[in-house]
Design a protein around this motif. Structure first.
Motif, PDB file in Angstrom:
ATOM      1  N   VAL A   1     -60.354  70.288  57.459  1.00  0.00           N
ATOM      2  CA  VAL A   1     -61.031  70.289  58.758  1.00  0.00           C
ATOM      3  C   VAL A   1     -62.544  70.232  58.549  1.00  0.00           C
ATOM      4  N   HIS A   2     -63.016  71.048  57.606  1.00  0.00           N
ATOM      5  CA  HIS A   2     -64.461  71.047  57.334  1.00  0.00           C
ATOM      6  C   HIS A   2     -64.924  69.679  56.846  1.00  0.00           C
TER       7      HIS A   2
ATOM      8  N   TYR B   1     -59.158  67.622  63.648  1.00  0.00           N
ATOM      9  CA  TYR B   1     -58.830  69.048  63.641  1.00  0.00           C
ATOM     10  C   TYR B   1     -57.582  69.328  64.477  1.00  0.00           C
TER      11      TYR B   1
ATOM     12  N   VAL C   1     -71.215  71.975  64.733  1.00  0.00           N
ATOM     13  CA  VAL C   1     -70.185  72.717  65.459  1.00  0.00           C
ATOM     14  C   VAL C   1     -68.800  72.222  65.093  1.00  0.00           C
ATOM     15  N   PHE C   2     -67.834  73.048  65.387  1.00  0.00           N
ATOM     16  CA  PHE C   2     -66.446  72.621  65.329  1.00  0.00           C
ATOM     17  C   PHE C   2     -66.064  72.053  66.671  1.00  0.00           C
ATOM     18  N   PHE C   3     -65.423  70.915  66.683  1.00  0.00           N
ATOM     19  CA  PHE C   3     -64.929  70.400  67.951  1.00  0.00           C
ATOM     20  C   PHE C   3     -63.831  71.298  68.499  1.00  0.00           C
ATOM     21  N   GLU C   4     -63.198  72.012  67.569  1.00  0.00           N
ATOM     22  CA  GLU C   4     -62.166  72.948  67.967  1.00  0.00           C
ATOM     23  C   GLU C   4     -62.676  73.912  69.029  1.00  0.00           C
TER      24      GLU C   4
ATOM     25  N   SER D   1     -63.942  66.894  60.085  1.00  0.00           N
ATOM     26  CA  SER D   1     -64.347  66.968  61.485  1.00  0.00           C
ATOM     27  C   SER D   1     -65.617  67.766  61.733  1.00  0.00           C
TER      28      SER D   1
ATOM     29  N   ARG E   1     -58.262  74.404  56.241  1.00  0.00           N
ATOM     30  CA  ARG E   1     -59.689  74.664  56.507  1.00  0.00           C
ATOM     31  C   ARG E   1     -60.577  73.657  55.775  1.00  0.00           C
TER      32      ARG E   1
END
Lengths: 576, 228
Positions: A242-243, A180, B126-129, A246, A239
């Motif tokens: 990323v989805h 990400y 979760v997002f690591f972001e 990660s 998006r």
């Protein structure tokens, strides 16, 4: 102190609305040039236009598919390199050294290299994106290797971890889950490079050419709407990736994103594989002839459809120079009619290229037509003093002749600005959008201009440029790479072209094609209403033609300052 | 310096006599550490070189192909934060026992009230972001360190190297984890070699304590005290 989100959002919305209202107000007062920045209302109005969506999704399908195929190739390459790097320290050290140096290379410099390697087609764009993506992903992967993966060395030692375990259970997941941090950079670079490459290589579809086209046509509202659309597409790609990569657990959102990515990738590969010529091996296509949709090339198109004696495939490009680039890159066996200076320049580089046929203007059979917004008539060009005049083909001899013609016609040409380019479509758009006051161009562009602007060509029946005797100089040439033809194939090709010319003659009445010929013209993106010049040929080696070509070679030598040796034209000349 | 051999483990000639001052970057007095205990603790001020000694011991074990585990306080070099607790244990155990689940292990079969809730809990999506990696496994530092120790014990090490492994934990959790280690050691007789600043850790682990310091004049590391 806990800050509530709500008031901040409300303030942001209020400020945003104020900016929009102020912008609209300034536009309505005429304080902002609407050609540069249109009013917000007109941009929003574009979003209600269904035509925008049709164009947008078509362009997006080309650009995004090129980007995704490029990135996929880059990703697979990096995966392989990393596996080898984890296994062998030498490979890791080499890759790291390579990466640390190569990352300073600006990706657009690879575009000319890709053109040399694969010619101009979809593969050029895909190759540039793949190389750029490869550098970026490799750089990211090594930074993860250094900062994250190497922390686990003590654990690997204690576990006596195999390389396979390190790769599969450590390195890949860490890289994916931390991607990400990097995906937005990757997407924006890849998309930028795709659009750059599309513009530079003169692709006919995709965001790149569309942006240029809208700019040239001064359609700034649509341009802004398209830019907003591209922003949304980039955000969407980011998006989704990323989805996919990660998200921690395989949940519904990740499953959905994974599905979208899979569909995009599969669709892109299918799209690129079947529609583009680039990913299909040339060897399987037999002889490929690269050319652009000008009426000048009608004999080739008719040949391919009706008399294809050598099983040739026609590959279309945006202009003659791009066809020649493909020929020089060895991707095709012949290039359709391209203007003579470029053809001679190509022969200068590769002596196995030969002129098989040449096109020339006859005094009463014009090939180049002149259109103008100014009120001018043949031999009366005084209104064109100090004008912006475009011309095609991009050829210094034509510019000189045009200037002389205008001068003889009463124009004071000292202040004239002449412009040209290798893509006749872009020049046509420049004229239609009013950037040019006058344009000398070929068919079918002259007909397109008449249809779009209502202007009529000034020389429907005779050659415009009288200053230079164009009936003694060839205008364009059909080049072949003699290494790629056997003698039998060449004879068959020539015979087929004769038949094509006869077919055109019998299918044309007063310069207008009958229904059968119109069908072929439509198939090759020619306007069936455009004027068809007179096609003829000499079967013998005509001394006049030799004089013409020698004359031209001497002009070329003076201009380029190099010697063309061994130029051996075949005994066939098509005369228009 | 030669280090100890554990009680009941005569088949392990652990280090043999070797000179640490072979290493160019480090000046160490020729000191010999001898111990009959199965717990060795290195103690000293910051910069006294005890971590370096532990690292040398680790490298020696590694080069001799010994079965050991190494733990420090940083979860980013010991815990596989991208995997669930269950996957962490599974992967570790698989690595020494092909195709056998850790659930079959003796260690797992012993009653552990704290383990089941962690394993049965579903990790967050979760997002690591937005959240650090640790949040993805939904564990506190104490839970995580206990799991890491448990996972490494599943590996059945002959030597357990602890490099400040408890310094981020509070005293209750530290005491719980050390109790788990000691209990396991009483059953399986592995050697513990530890570095810690905390006196609580020193007391709980017991064994032989070796104190080092760097001589301010010669800049050489030397053993100044050994207590049993």
């Amino acid at each position: 102190m806990k800050v509530s989100i709500k008031p901040i959002v409300i303030i942001e919305i209020i400020i945003g609305l104020c900016v929009l209202v102020g912008w609209e107000f300034l536009n309505s007062m005429g304080l902002i040039n609407t050609a540069f920045i249109p009013a917000p209302s007109s941009i929003f109005a574009e979003f209600l236009n269904p035509e925008l969506y049709r164009i947008f999704f078509l362009d997006a399908s080309y650009t995004v598919s090129r980007m995704i195929v490029g990135l996929l190739i880059a990703y697979l390459l990096v995966l392989m390199i990393l596996y080898v790097s984890i296994r062998y320290e030498v490979a890791r050290s080499l890759s790291d050294r390579f990466r640390s140096i190569i990352k300073f290379l600006p990706p657009p410099v690879l575009i000319p290299l890709s053109i040399l390697a694969v010619g101009i087609n979809n593969t050029t764009v895909v190759a540039v994106v793949a190389v750029t993506g490869f550098f970026l992903i490799l750089d990211y992967a090594f930074s993860i290797y250094r900062k994250e993966f190497s922390n686990y060395n003590q654990l690997f030692d204690a576990w006596k971890a195999t390389n396979n375990l390190k790769y599969k259970d450590f390195f890949l997941p860490i890289s994916h889950y931390l991607s990400y941090r990097f995906i937005s950079t990757l997407i924006i670079w890849s998309l930028s490079i795709t659009i750059f490459a599309e513009i530079i290589t003169g692709m006919s579809d995709g965001f790149g050419p569309r942006l240029i086209q809208l700019q040239q046509l001064y359609q700034s509202s649509t341009l802004f709407a398209l830019i907003i659309g591209i922003l949304i597409i980039a955000l969407f790609c980011e998006r989704v990736l990323v989805h996919t990569l990660s998200r921690f657990r395989f949940d519904s959102i990740r499953a959905f994103a994974f599905g979208v990515v899979s569909i995009l990738i599969i669709a892109s590969i299918v799209f690129q594989g079947f529609i583009s010529y680039g990913l299909v091996s040339d060897q399987n296509q037999g002889i490929v002839i690269s050319t652009y949709p000008g009426t000048l090339n009608l004999p080739l198109f008719v040949y391919a459809e009706k008399f294809n004696t050598i099983g040739a495939t026609i590959q279309t490009t945006g202009s003659g120079i791009q066809s020649i680039d493909n020929l020089l890159a060895g991707r095709v066996a012949a290039s359709g009619y391209a203007d003579i200076p470029n053809a001679l320049s190509a022969i200068n580089q590769n002596q196995s290229l030969k002129i098989l046929s040449q096109a020339e203007e006859l005094p009463d059979r014009p090939l180049l037509f002149f259109v103008s917004y100014e009120d001018v008539s043949k031999n009366q060009y005084s209104n064109l003093s100090g004008s912006k005049v475009g011309y095609y083909p991009n050829n210094q001899i034509i510019e000189t002749g045009l200037d002389l013609t205008l001068l003889l016609g009463g124009a004071s040409t000292g202040g004239n600005q002449y412009s040209s380019g290798n893509d006749p479509q872009i020049l046509t758009q420049s004229f239609v959008s009013g950037q040019l006051d006058a344009l000398l161009t070929i068919e079918p562009y002259a007909t397109q201009i008449e249809q779009q602007t209502g202007q009529r060509r000034i020389n429907p029946n005779e050659t415009l440029i009288t200053g230079l005797q164009f009936n003694t100089l060839p205008l364009a040439a059909l080049l072949i790479d003699s290494r790629q033809f056997t003698e039998e194939e060449l004879d068959a090709f020539v015979q087929g072209m004769y038949d094509a010319l006869e077919y055109i003659e019998t299918s044309t009445n007063n310069g207008i094609a009958n229904e059968d010929l119109s069908q072929i013209m439509i198939q090759y993106n020619l306007d069936p209403d455009s004027y068809i010049p007179y096609f003829s040929y000499d079967q013998t080696l005509d001394p006049k033609n030799i004089d013409q070509i020698l004359n031209l070679i001497s002009l070329y030598d003076q201009e380029i300052g190099s010697q063309l040796e061994g130029l051996n034209t075949e005994s066939l000349y098509f005369v228009e | 310096m030669s280090a100890s051999q554990a009680k009941n483990r005569n088949n392990h000639s652990l280090f043999g006599p070797f000179r640490l001052n072979l290493l160019p970057r480090l000046h160490i007095e020729d000191v010999t550490v001898e111990s009959q205990s199965n717990v060795l603790q290195f103690f000293g001020n910051n910069g006294s070189g005890k971590s370096t000694i532990l690292e040398l011991i680790r490298q020696e074990l590694n080069s001799k192909g010994k079965n050991y585990s190494y733990l420090n306080q940083d979860y980013r070099s010991s815990w596989l934060w991208w995997k669930t607790a269950h996957q962490n244990l599974e992967l570790s155990y698989h690595n020494i026992n092909d195709n056998e689940s850790y659930i079959e292990s003796d260690l797992y079969k012993r009653p552990r009230s704290w383990l089941e809730p962690i394993l049965s809990e579903k990790p967050k999506s979760v997002f690591f972001e937005n959240q650090p990696e640790l949040a993805t496994v939904q564990l506190s530092g104490g839970q995580l360190q206990r799991l890491i120790v448990f996972r490494e014990l599943l590996h059945k090490p002959d030597y357990l190297l602890l490099d400040e492994a408890f310094s981020a934990l509070d005293s209750d959790i530290t005491s719980d984890i050390i109790e788990m280690i000691k209990h396991e050691q009483s059953l399986r007789h592995f050697v513990i070699i530890s570095i810690a600043h905390s006196e609580q850790v020193q007391e709980l682990l017991g064994g032989d304590i070796f104190q080092f310091e760097v001589d301010p004049k010669t800049k050489k590391l030397k053993l100044i005290k050994q207590s049993n």
